[in-house]
Design a protein around this motif. Sequence first.
Motif, short mmCIF file in Angstrom:
data_model
loop_
_atom_site.label_atom_id
_atom_site.label_comp_id
_atom_site.label_asym_id
_atom_site.label_seq_id
_atom_site.Cartn_x
_atom_site.Cartn_y
_atom_site.Cartn_z
N VAL A 89 76.05 15.67 44.06
CA VAL A 89 76.43 15.42 44.40
C VAL A 89 78.57 15.32 44.29
CG1 VAL A 89 77.71 15.65 47.28
CG2 VAL A 89 75.68 15.89 46.81
N GLU A 90 78.11 14.14 44.33
CA GLU A 90 79.14 13.21 43.27
C GLU A 90 79.94 13.28 42.57
OE1 GLU A 90 82.60 10.20 44.13
OE2 GLU A 90 80.71 10.99 45.61
N GLU A 91 78.96 14.20 41.38
CA GLU A 91 79.86 14.88 40.19
C GLU A 91 80.04 15.82 40.15
OE1 GLU A 91 75.95 15.09 38.62
OE2 GLU A 91 75.60 12.36 38.02
N GLY A 92 79.24 16.56 41.24
CA GLY A 92 80.78 18.34 41.54
C GLY A 92 80.39 19.11 40.45
N ARG A 93 79.03 19.19 39.76
CA ARG A 93 78.53 20.47 38.79
C ARG A 93 77.59 21.41 39.68
NH1 ARG A 93 78.58 15.86 34.91
NH2 ARG A 93 81.38 15.64 34.68
N ALA A 94 77.12 21.27 40.10
CA ALA A 94 76.11 21.75 41.10
C ALA A 94 76.21 22.87 42.23
CB ALA A 94 74.96 21.07 41.57
N HIS A 95 76.78 23.86 42.02
CA HIS A 95 77.18 24.83 42.95
C HIS A 95 75.55 25.73 43.10
CE1 HIS A 95 80.48 23.32 42.33
NE2 HIS A 95 80.42 23.65 41.13
N THR A 96 74.95 25.68 42.99
CA THR A 96 73.42 26.87 43.60
C THR A 96 72.83 26.06 43.01
OG1 THR A 96 73.52 27.57 40.85
CG2 THR A 96 74.92 29.18 42.00
N PRO A 97 71.66 27.25 43.73
CA PRO A 97 70.48 26.36 43.91
C PRO A 97 69.84 26.63 42.17
CG PRO A 97 70.13 27.94 45.55
CD PRO A 97 71.37 28.30 44.98
N ASP A 98 69.90 28.16 41.09
CA ASP A 98 69.55 27.56 39.83
C ASP A 98 70.42 25.93 39.48
OD1 ASP A 98 67.89 29.41 39.05
OD2 ASP A 98 69.75 30.82 37.89
N GLU A 99 71.23 25.57 39.87
CA GLU A 99 72.17 24.30 39.05
C GLU A 99 71.44 23.29 39.70
OE1 GLU A 99 76.26 26.84 37.96
OE2 GLU A 99 76.16 25.84 39.97
N ILE A 100 71.23 23.82 40.73
CA ILE A 100 70.70 22.37 41.46
C ILE A 100 69.61 21.45 40.75
CG2 ILE A 100 69.70 21.03 44.01
CD1 ILE A 100 71.65 22.77 45.37
N ARG A 101 68.26 22.51 40.14
CA ARG A 101 67.96 22.21 39.96
C ARG A 101 67.28 21.67 38.72
NH1 ARG A 101 65.38 26.95 43.47
NH2 ARG A 101 66.29 28.18 42.03
N GLU A 102 68.19 22.63 37.91
CA GLU A 102 68.82 22.04 35.98
C GLU A 102 69.36 21.13 36.48
OE1 GLU A 102 67.87 23.50 33.34
OE2 GLU A 102 69.15 21.77 32.51
N GLN A 103 69.78 20.14 37.80
CA GLN A 103 70.76 18.95 37.40
C GLN A 103 69.48 17.76 38.00
OE1 GLN A 103 74.57 18.86 38.18
NE2 GLN A 103 74.96 20.71 37.58
N MET A 104 68.50 18.70 38.80
CA MET A 104 67.69 17.66 39.09
C MET A 104 65.97 17.59 38.50
SD MET A 104 68.66 15.59 42.42
CE MET A 104 67.30 15.14 43.04
N SER A 105 66.37 17.62 36.90
CA SER A 105 65.36 18.12 36.70
C SER A 105 64.52 16.84 36.33
CB SER A 105 64.97 19.05 35.10
OG SER A 105 65.74 18.11 33.98
N GLY A 106 65.46 15.70 36.29
CA GLY A 106 65.21 14.34 35.51
C GLY A 106 64.44 13.25 37.22
N ASN A 107 64.17 14.30 38.37
CA ASN A 107 62.96 13.53 39.32
C ASN A 107 62.01 14.31 39.58
OD1 ASN A 107 66.09 12.88 39.37
ND2 ASN A 107 65.00 10.80 40.41
#
Lengths: 164, 338
Positions: free
Chosen positions: A124-142
Amino acid sequence: MPDHPIASDTLPIELTINRDTRRLPVAPWTSLLDLLRENLGLTGTKKGCDHGQCGSCAVLLDGRRVNSCLVLAATKDGSSVTTVEGLAGPDGALHPMQQAFIDHDAYQCGYCTPGQVISAVALVEEGRAHTPDEIREQMSGNICRCGAYPNIVAAIQQVLENAR
Amino acid sequence: MNRFSLVRAADVAEASREAASPAARIIAGGTNLVDLLKYNVERPSRVVDISRLPGLRGIEDTENGGLRIGALVTNTDLAYDERVQRRYPLLSSTLLAGATTQLRNAATTGGNLLQRTRCYYFYDPATPCNKREPGTGCPAVSGVNRIHAILGASEHCIATHPSDMAVAMAALEAVVHVSGPAGGRAVPIAEFHRLPGDAPERDTNLQPGEVVTAVELPARGFAAHHTYLKLRDRASYAFALVSVAAGLEMEGGRITEARFALGGVAHKPWRDPEAEAMLRGQGPDRGLFERAAAHVLRDARGYGGNSFKIDLARRAITRALEQAAAGTPQSQTDKRIQ
């Protein structure tokens, strides 16, 4: 006992952990994860794979999410660390991301949850995720082996929407 | 993990002096080295911390229109740098195709180039491995080799280089700046990594004590016609089975310059100047791209578990060149391949 001669004693480092500055002696081979869990009793940060593959050891290091299992603590003199224990307010009020995980039942066994929450706070702080696809991609390390991913994405979406 | 002493280098010269010992290893972001220490693949007696060295964190414009990237710039900072996104979107795309945000936040430009192979046997000290222990043999040749090389391998080693970033840098013809006991030198990226030959223990042509200080990109960035197509076993957070970084320059419907490099198929990013030359002066055409791809794979060899990669690479090259020509680069978020 070590199988090689010890060429160095511990090194003194200063770390600010959850707003508390401490001076600590650390052995060169101590990971930040082991320092937190074994030396400081901060067991909220979890050891999953211990090889940077699962994300359960995620912490904020100088404001950025990293896998603490792959950080040698002795190389971080002067840094600040936020663990899951440091997210709640001074009065114990949960961080909005922690509350969102509860609201959406975004866990089952809970072992990956501290890493998921830390990573999501950073996302959220990084501010680069806006869509579910972007959330999934940017959470892929967990990784969540219970498969709570849909609820994790929903929890993060809630916080992102409230932040708008 | 074995015990080691840690020295915090004050400058590049000290780091170079310390790193000249075969028993020393340099640490920057640590994302690969710490993992290798835990597996006892690396057993240094001394670790040289360069993570606080001054002067290696900047991204600067060069006089000839390029960009000079300090060795300690993190993969995150590089991927999201405004100049990189605008002038070298191919590089940004490859960085975002690799690893995860947590890893990219720690991993550095120099460390990414110097990361070791993820060959299962290299990582397992209970098995022989010519890269880890020269002369012991290569179990991958007749073993489990799904992720292994199809080009430029030898009987001694069929490992691949795992970097995505380096594949874009190969296509961009980056130059690696190093500093060592004999002074500084500039190494074209094509000569930085090695093929395994009979000395697979050496990943690069760095000499003892040489430290990577920067990577320089020439002005040409292929911003209008590029793509990074990465094929892997899961859609995120996995190493490439095959990847293609492609950059074209187009004028009046014809290709005036063409570069492409492959990842996941060899001991180094794989370029084929002959195949690139086939594209120059031609119109973008699927048949042409297929012929160029076939040329790249003309000497490819599979080892059983990885034999599927030969066809996969041929098709990936064709598709990547189509994407680049059309100006529709592969999204690293929406993984559907158009």
